[in-house]
Design a protein around this motif. Structure first.
Motif, mmCIF file in Angstrom:
data_model
loop_
_atom_site.group_PDB
_atom_site.id
_atom_site.type_symbol
_atom_site.label_atom_id
_atom_site.label_comp_id
_atom_site.label_asym_id
_atom_site.label_seq_id
_atom_site.Cartn_x
_atom_site.Cartn_y
_atom_site.Cartn_z
ATOM 1 N N TYR A 1 -2.213 8.270 6.821
ATOM 2 C CA TYR A 1 -2.806 7.835 5.571
ATOM 3 C C TYR A 1 -3.883 9.701 5.636
ATOM 4 O O TYR A 1 -4.884 9.332 6.608
ATOM 5 C CB TYR A 1 -3.302 7.338 5.082
ATOM 6 N N PHE B 1 -5.638 9.010 -5.893
ATOM 7 C CA PHE B 1 -4.762 8.610 -7.951
ATOM 8 C C PHE B 1 -4.009 7.845 -7.697
ATOM 9 O O PHE B 1 -5.241 6.944 -8.742
ATOM 10 C CB PHE B 1 -3.798 9.982 -8.469
ATOM 11 N N ALA B 2 -3.494 7.471 -7.068
ATOM 12 C CA ALA B 2 -3.228 6.070 -7.470
ATOM 13 C C ALA B 2 -4.423 4.621 -6.729
ATOM 14 O O ALA B 2 -5.255 3.940 -7.962
ATOM 15 C CB ALA B 2 -2.130 5.613 -6.195
ATOM 16 N N TRP C 1 4.184 5.442 -5.205
ATOM 17 C CA TRP C 1 3.656 5.158 -7.389
ATOM 18 C C TRP C 1 2.835 6.977 -6.941
ATOM 19 O O TRP C 1 3.170 7.512 -8.329
ATOM 20 C CB TRP C 1 3.512 3.694 -7.626
ATOM 21 N N GLY C 2 1.762 7.085 -6.533
ATOM 22 C CA GLY C 2 1.017 7.857 -6.633
ATOM 23 C C GLY C 2 1.672 9.398 -6.862
ATOM 24 O O GLY C 2 1.801 10.153 -7.818
ATOM 25 N N PRO D 1 -1.894 12.242 -4.561
ATOM 26 C CA PRO D 1 -1.526 10.936 -4.183
ATOM 27 C C PRO D 1 -1.771 9.753 -4.189
ATOM 28 O O PRO D 1 -2.011 9.009 -5.354
ATOM 29 C CB PRO D 1 -0.317 11.022 -3.899
ATOM 30 N N ILE E 1 0.991 -1.291 -0.053
ATOM 31 C CA ILE E 1 0.004 -0.078 -0.055
ATOM 32 C C ILE E 1 1.011 1.396 -0.044
ATOM 33 O O ILE E 1 0.511 2.085 -0.609
ATOM 34 C CB ILE E 1 -0.763 0.179 0.933
ATOM 35 N N GLU E 2 1.623 0.880 0.637
ATOM 36 C CA GLU E 2 2.879 2.039 0.891
ATOM 37 C C GLU E 2 4.132 2.305 -0.375
ATOM 38 O O GLU E 2 3.265 3.756 -1.033
ATOM 39 C CB GLU E 2 4.116 2.316 1.540
ATOM 40 N N ASP E 3 4.258 1.726 -1.281
ATOM 41 C CA ASP E 3 4.757 1.369 -2.649
ATOM 42 C C ASP E 3 3.282 2.136 -3.292
ATOM 43 O O ASP E 3 3.609 2.923 -4.665
ATOM 44 C CB ASP E 3 4.894 -0.359 -3.091
ATOM 45 N N ILE E 4 2.015 1.596 -4.246
ATOM 46 C CA ILE E 4 1.057 1.817 -4.124
ATOM 47 C C ILE E 4 0.856 3.561 -3.830
ATOM 48 O O ILE E 4 0.420 4.388 -5.229
ATOM 49 C CB ILE E 4 -0.181 1.328 -3.871
ATOM 50 N N VAL E 5 0.575 4.635 -2.991
ATOM 51 C CA VAL E 5 0.676 5.913 -2.652
ATOM 52 C C VAL E 5 1.771 6.264 -3.059
ATOM 53 O O VAL E 5 1.985 7.568 -3.720
ATOM 54 C CB VAL E 5 0.499 5.709 -1.622
#
Lengths: 114, 114
Positions: free
Chosen positions: B3, B15-16, A101-102, B12, A95-99
């Motif tokens: 978050y 969006f992600a 990436w965003g 971000p 989830i941290e990687d997804i955010v």
């Protein structure tokens, strides 16, 4: 990597995609990944626009899939808290990687709409 | 990690989550992450259950968000291929991690339904 999956059949990819997709699952998992158990009303407050029925269904689905745990404390009034299971906790870095990436790619949107 | 996001506002995280969620986005991105451009009919064939309208809308949304690229070759009949943009390619390791998480945790399902 070559992907061979049929969304109608359960396999690691379809299982993971089911857990991750859905408008509300990732936001719910993101809040639970902060580490503290969270009560139903607190989750609902932090997810403006979600209905009670939808939140209840999403939580039930995540419980059924072994991703989150529901703990009920027999107090008056009864207290119910949700938290990540070990499988759910394995999603935290994802989830941290997804955010992240965003954050790295949101600029693309403004450039496209420039 | 704490978050703070409101799904109604673009940030971000939202969006992600928008790009990743949705029943079909991850499967479409998974196939495109294999590296070769893919034609519309090939995508549709590999996504049993998806309607033409849904696939068209998903592709348009991913194009609008700068995640995939649409290339039309003016041949007879015209040929259209889809591929990942640089932002889309940054999702590839994430998708592999998501599928790997599925492989590591699918056992939870059978244990729960034991």
């Amino acid at each position: 990597m070559k992907y061979e999956f049929n969304l109608a059949e359960l396999c690691p990819a379809t299982f993971a995609f089911h857990v991750i997709s859905g408008k509300w699952n990732l936001p719910i998992l993101a809040f639970l990944s902060e580490g503290e158990p969270i009560r139903y009303n607190e989750l609902k407050r932090r997810l403006p626009g979600i209905t009670g029925t939808t939140l209840t269904n999403c939580l039930k689905d995540l419980i059924d899939n072994g991703i989150i745990h529901r703990e009920q404390y027999n107090e008056v009034p009864p207290r119910v808290e949700y938290s990540l299971t070990p499988s759910g906790k394995e999603l935290v870095p994802l989830i941290e990687d997804i955010v992240a990436w965003g954050a790295n790619n949101i600029h693309v949107l403004s450039e496209r709409k420039g």
